[in-house]
Design an enzyme around this catalytic site. Structure first.
Site, PDB file in Angstrom:
ATOM      1  N   ASP A  92      67.114 -73.797  58.054  1.00 51.76           N
ATOM      2  CA  ASP A  92      66.097 -72.933  58.656  1.00 51.76           C
ATOM      3  C   ASP A  92      65.941 -73.354  60.113  1.00 51.76           C
ATOM      4  O   ASP A  92      66.523 -74.344  60.563  1.00 51.76           O
ATOM      5  CB  ASP A  92      64.779 -73.008  57.900  1.00 51.76           C
ATOM      6  CG  ASP A  92      64.122 -74.379  57.948  1.00 51.76           C
ATOM      7  OD1 ASP A  92      64.537 -75.217  58.770  1.00 51.76           O
ATOM      8  OD2 ASP A  92      63.198 -74.620  57.159  1.00 51.76           O
ATOM      9  N   GLY A  94      63.233 -74.297  61.717  1.00 52.74           N
ATOM     10  CA  GLY A  94      62.101 -75.157  62.031  1.00 52.74           C
ATOM     11  C   GLY A  94      60.877 -74.388  62.454  1.00 52.74           C
ATOM     12  O   GLY A  94      59.822 -74.986  62.693  1.00 52.74           O
ATOM     13  N   GLN A 194      60.601 -60.019  60.382  1.00 55.74           N
ATOM     14  CA  GLN A 194      59.174 -60.305  60.316  1.00 55.74           C
ATOM     15  C   GLN A 194      58.401 -58.977  60.285  1.00 55.74           C
ATOM     16  O   GLN A 194      58.980 -57.937  60.023  1.00 55.74           O
ATOM     17  CB  GLN A 194      58.762 -61.191  61.494  1.00 55.74           C
ATOM     18  CG  GLN A 194      59.300 -62.606  61.428  1.00 55.74           C
ATOM     19  CD  GLN A 194      58.631 -63.452  60.345  1.00 55.74           C
ATOM     20  OE1 GLN A 194      57.655 -63.053  59.706  1.00 55.74           O
ATOM     21  NE2 GLN A 194      59.176 -64.654  60.113  1.00 55.74           N
ATOM     22  N   ASP A 271      65.158 -69.785  48.284  1.00 51.50           N
ATOM     23  CA  ASP A 271      64.930 -71.233  48.347  1.00 51.50           C
ATOM     24  C   ASP A 271      63.447 -71.490  48.181  1.00 51.50           C
ATOM     25  O   ASP A 271      62.621 -70.632  48.460  1.00 51.50           O
ATOM     26  CB  ASP A 271      65.396 -71.814  49.684  1.00 51.50           C
ATOM     27  CG  ASP A 271      64.370 -71.589  50.783  1.00 51.50           C
ATOM     28  OD1 ASP A 271      63.659 -72.553  51.160  1.00 51.50           O
ATOM     29  OD2 ASP A 271      64.240 -70.440  51.266  1.00 51.50           O
TER      30      ASP A 271
END
Length: 376
Positions: A92, A94, A194, A271
């Protein structure tokens, strides 16, 4: 890397595919164990490979950047060699960790300044620096740097956050495309959709990202406080737009039932830290339901942890024995539960794939959901 769509379900949007990478093929749908700081907590590599049958694991850019640092990772030849893992790795960006540091970070158009939670150092993440860090970590699949908008944000802020994510994405792509793979194998960049809980923003974001024609796509900013049904609605909205010939990754989700619902909506990759975190707190997921092994009811129960499952190869561990280990504060008890949970998650997605191939996934999932959600 390319994604090969093999089967689709007749009663849902579920799909089975193969994601081909230089470190091996990944059969989807897939769950990816989270190895935040270069290890899946409490689980050895042999167990990941032989007991859990993990095909790909995660690393966390924020944590690996802080410790051991990219200089050490580059000297080692990347995270694969550093931890001895020969299969694919996804990192990912971060972003979630940085944005969760509400009181010790400052966001600007350039990037995010934050204080290390380890020693208080002032540090800066920009789209460019994150691409460089992920290159040095050596992930097969890299995530773009984004802002993880809170699930409760109002629409004005959600739009501002989405637009910033898109501007940062353009910079990520420019940096990624102008730099080389470091360790002799191909690395790939996934943009992140998003838009918070607003369908029109999610649609707009998905269309923009689809037109970029990257190797795969992630769905971020969900399971961060919004109702579960809203999360499912956003998955539907996004997957109606994302290309069918590219893998779709739902970030940070979630429970076994979240995963089955995600698969039914066309998600390929998942995940979550829940299997190991909950295992360390005494909770396991089974085909009979959710069990808290700290409870006294298991004290004299000498049956296997999950008699109908084949996920954990050592069936000699009984509920009574694990209950004893936990109350004796023996590390082995928490390790057993962590391994069991991860193995169950991987068995769950393997079984889901089998039913997609058969074409009856929707009916199977509908029947199994009440069973695995049951609190034993």
């Amino acid at each position: 890397m390319f994604f090969e769509l093999k089967n689709t379900d007749s009663s849902s949007a579920a799909r089975a595919g193969v994601l081909h990478t230089d470190h091996g093929d990944i059969m989807t749908p897939i769950f990816m164990p989270v190895g935040t700081v270069g290890t899946v907590k409490g689980v050895q590599r042999r167990e990941l490979e032989e007991d859990i049958h993990a095909q790909i694991i995660l690393g966390n850019t924020y944590h690996l950047f802080l410790r051991p640092g990219t200089q050490i990772l580059r000297q080692a030849g990347g995270l694969h060699r550093f931890e001895g893992w020969t299969r694919p790795i996804l990192t990912d960006s971060g972003g979630y960790q940085v944005f969760s540091l509400t009181d010790i970070r400052k966001m600007t158009e350039e990037g995010v300044q934050f204080s290390s939670h380890i020693d208080g150092r002032k540090l800066m993440f920009t789209p460019e620096s994150v691409m460089d860090i992920e290159r040095e970590i050596g992930a097969d699949i890299m995530m773009a740097f984004d802002e993880c908008c809170p699930g409760t944000a109002d629409k004005t802020y959600a739009r501002q956050s989405m637009e910033r994510t898109h501007r940062w994405l353009n910079r990520c792509i420019e940096r990624f495309d102008s730099t080389d793979d470091l360790y002799g194998y191909k690395q790939h960049l996934f943009p992140i959709v998003q838009g918070c809980t607003y369908p029109d923003l999610r649609q707009e974001a998905a269309k923009r990202l689809r037109d970029l024609d990257r190797d795969g796509y992630a769905i971020g900013g969900l399971a961060v406080g919004e109702p579960t049904e809203v999360m499912y609605e956003m998955i539907d909205v996004v997957n109606d737009i994302l290309p069918t010939n590219k893998p779709r990754y739902l970030m940070g989700v979630g429970t076994p039932w979240n995963i089955l619902e995600g698969i039914a909506r066309g998600v390929d990759m998942f995940d979550c830290v829940m299997p190991t975190r909950n295992g360390r707190n005494g909770q396991i997921f089974t085909w009979q339901g959710v069990m808290n092994m700290r409870n006294k009811k298991w004290e004299d129960d000498f049956t296997e942890l999950d008699p109908t499952g084949t996920s954990f190869v050592d069936h000699s561990y009984t509920r009574a024995y694990v209950h004893h280990l936990i109350h004796a504060q023996e590390m082995l008890g928490l390790e057993i539960l962590s391994i069991h949970n991860l193995a169950f998650y991987l068995e769950l997605v393997r079984t889901a794939r089998e039913h997609i191939v058969l074409g009856d996934y929707g009916n199977w999932a509908h029947a199994i959901l009440p069973q695995i959600m049951h609190r034993c």
